[in-house]
Design an enzyme around this catalytic site. Sequence first.
Site, PDB file in Angstrom:
ATOM      1  CB  SER A  50      18.553  78.050  54.956  1.00 22.38           C
ATOM      2  OG  SER A  50      19.724  78.558  54.327  1.00 22.38           O
ATOM      3  CG  ASP A  82      14.221  75.958  55.387  1.00 22.51           C
ATOM      4  OD1 ASP A  82      13.301  75.286  55.895  1.00 22.51           O
ATOM      5  OD2 ASP A  82      15.237  75.454  54.869  1.00 22.51           O
ATOM      6  CG  ASP A 104      13.426  73.799  63.803  1.00 23.63           C
ATOM      7  OD1 ASP A 104      12.900  73.137  64.729  1.00 23.63           O
ATOM      8  OD2 ASP A 104      14.342  73.363  63.096  1.00 23.63           O
ATOM      9  CG  HIS A 180      18.174  69.166  56.830  1.00 20.36           C
ATOM     10  ND1 HIS A 180      17.863  69.270  58.163  1.00 20.36           N
ATOM     11  CD2 HIS A 180      17.128  69.681  56.157  1.00 20.36           C
ATOM     12  CE1 HIS A 180      16.665  69.832  58.291  1.00 20.36           C
ATOM     13  NE2 HIS A 180      16.190  70.090  57.088  1.00 20.36           N
ATOM     14  N   GLY A 181      20.872  67.240  53.729  1.00 18.76           N
ATOM     15  CA  GLY A 181      22.182  67.038  53.106  1.00 18.76           C
ATOM     16  C   GLY A 181      22.227  65.780  52.252  1.00 18.76           C
ATOM     17  CG  ASN A 230      11.262  71.959  53.046  1.00 16.32           C
ATOM     18  OD1 ASN A 230      10.149  72.247  52.604  1.00 16.32           O
ATOM     19  ND2 ASN A 230      11.717  72.422  54.194  1.00 16.32           N
ATOM     20  CG  ASP A 232      19.435  73.799  50.187  1.00 10.65           C
ATOM     21  OD1 ASP A 232      19.957  74.115  49.103  1.00 10.65           O
ATOM     22  OD2 ASP A 232      19.760  74.351  51.253  1.00 10.65           O
ATOM     23  CB  THR A 233      21.095  68.486  49.144  1.00 10.19           C
ATOM     24  OG1 THR A 233      21.191  68.887  50.520  1.00 10.19           O
ATOM     25  CG2 THR A 233      22.346  67.742  48.751  1.00 10.19           C
TER      26      THR A 233
HETATM   27  P1  13P Z   1      17.818  68.829  51.575  1.00 12.53           P
HETATM   28  O1  13P Z   1      18.987  69.764  51.471  1.00 12.53           O
HETATM   29  O2  13P Z   1      18.210  67.500  52.112  1.00 12.53           O
HETATM   30  O3  13P Z   1      17.064  68.763  50.294  1.00 12.53           O
HETATM   31  O4  13P Z   1      16.821  69.449  52.681  1.00 12.53           O
HETATM   32  C1  13P Z   1      16.231  70.685  52.466  1.00 12.53           C
HETATM   33  C2  13P Z   1      15.419  71.111  53.652  1.00 12.53           C
HETATM   34  O5  13P Z   1      14.809  70.337  54.339  1.00 12.53           O
HETATM   35  C3  13P Z   1      15.384  72.551  53.930  1.00 12.53           C
HETATM   36  O6  13P Z   1      14.641  72.838  55.077  1.00 12.53           O
HETATM   37  O1  G3H Z   2      17.616  73.418  56.303  1.00 18.33           O
HETATM   38  C1  G3H Z   2      18.286  73.000  55.408  1.00 18.33           C
HETATM   39  C2  G3H Z   2      19.135  73.814  54.561  1.00 18.33           C
HETATM   40  O2  G3H Z   2      19.542  73.005  53.489  1.00 18.33           O
HETATM   41  C3  G3H Z   2      20.299  74.366  55.365  1.00 18.33           C
HETATM   42  O3  G3H Z   2      20.964  75.225  54.571  1.00 18.33           O
HETATM   43  O4  G3H Z   2      23.379  75.649  54.949  1.00 18.33           O
HETATM   44  O5  G3H Z   2      21.863  77.291  53.842  1.00 18.33           O
HETATM   45  O6  G3H Z   2      21.705  76.980  56.306  1.00 18.33           O
HETATM   46  P1  G3H Z   2      22.057  76.342  54.998  1.00 18.33           P
HETATM   47 ZN    ZN Z   3      14.735  71.453  56.642  1.00 16.54          ZN
END
Ligand code: 13P
Ligand code: G3H
Ligand code: ZN
Length: 284
Positions: A50, A82, A104, A180-181, A230, A232-233
């Site tokens: 990201s 990303d 994006d 996200h989050g 995707n 991340d969180t």
């Molecule tokens: P989350 O952090 O909600 O899983 O989203 C991840 C994401 O979409 C990264 O592009």
């Molecule tokens: O796009 C979604 C990512 O979880 C954002 O992460 O805080 O590393 O930029 P970032």
């Molecule tokens: Zn995303």
Amino acid sequence: MPLVPLNEILSKAEGEGYAVGAFNCNNMEIVQAIARAADEESSPVIIQASQGAIRYAGLQYIVALVNQAAAGVPVPVVLHLDHGTSFEQVIQCIRYGFSSVMIDGSQHPLEENIKLTKKVVEIAHAVGVTVEGELGRIGGTEDDISVSEAEAFFTDPEEAKYFAEETGVDALAVSIGTAHGRYKGVPRLDFERLRKIKQITPCPIVLHGSSGVADEDIKKAVSLGVSKINIDTNIREAFTEAIREYLPAHPDEIDPRNVLKPAREAATAIIREKIRLFGSSNKA
Ligand code: 13P
Ligand code: G3H
Ligand code: ZN
């Protein structure tokens, strides 16, 4: 294995009805966790960086780490940008060795988004790099907007078809109710919209903001044709909670390796769970 572009793994996923996880990395331990989980599950995998990851680790560190990780496993690995923010950034990533990029342009009006995305596709495809675009807005859970406000940003199926045809993207991120989050409430996905989008859009569909979405909803999204998911969180939570648990039990520990080892293991475990949920185990 050397890095591969998205299309090499997503066309098989579409054909066989599973999705490939796209996991965000920030540091060496998370890169290792993603590669190890994919290896243990014999699954293809997408490792993505990201804006925050690039600021934290640096573009060239990420490229070196992911190349090293990919070289050590017998499964296909994609290194993907990303939420790429600009034409310049995308070109930089291609130059440094990303095998795939996301541009994006979702904050722009449709025709402007198409123009920017198309320009990226032309250049990326010339060097074998794949491109993900975004149509509709995928916000953050912290954005604090009501459901009806959020729906105004949902992806329109006809526009998705038009966008994919005009730009030639290899994958399209859509807005159908995820964010996200960490979710405050329960995310409600618009599956009817997803069904329509998939029916008429000629490219793989990407679900962002997938941490915190119920397993049953993820399975339904996959059954309706989502082929990149995707996360991340959920990795951040697993990684940081392991450290939070370890430190009070070991107040004299000063070796970062001992602190980070359980975090890396916790990240590996959650990624393996997601890979199984998405159905990509043994699909490498
Ligand atoms: P989350 O952090 O909600 O899983 O989203 C991840 C994401 O979409 C990264 O592009
Ligand atoms: O796009 C979604 C990512 O979880 C954002 O992460 O805080 O590393 O930029 P970032
Ligand atoms: Zn995303």
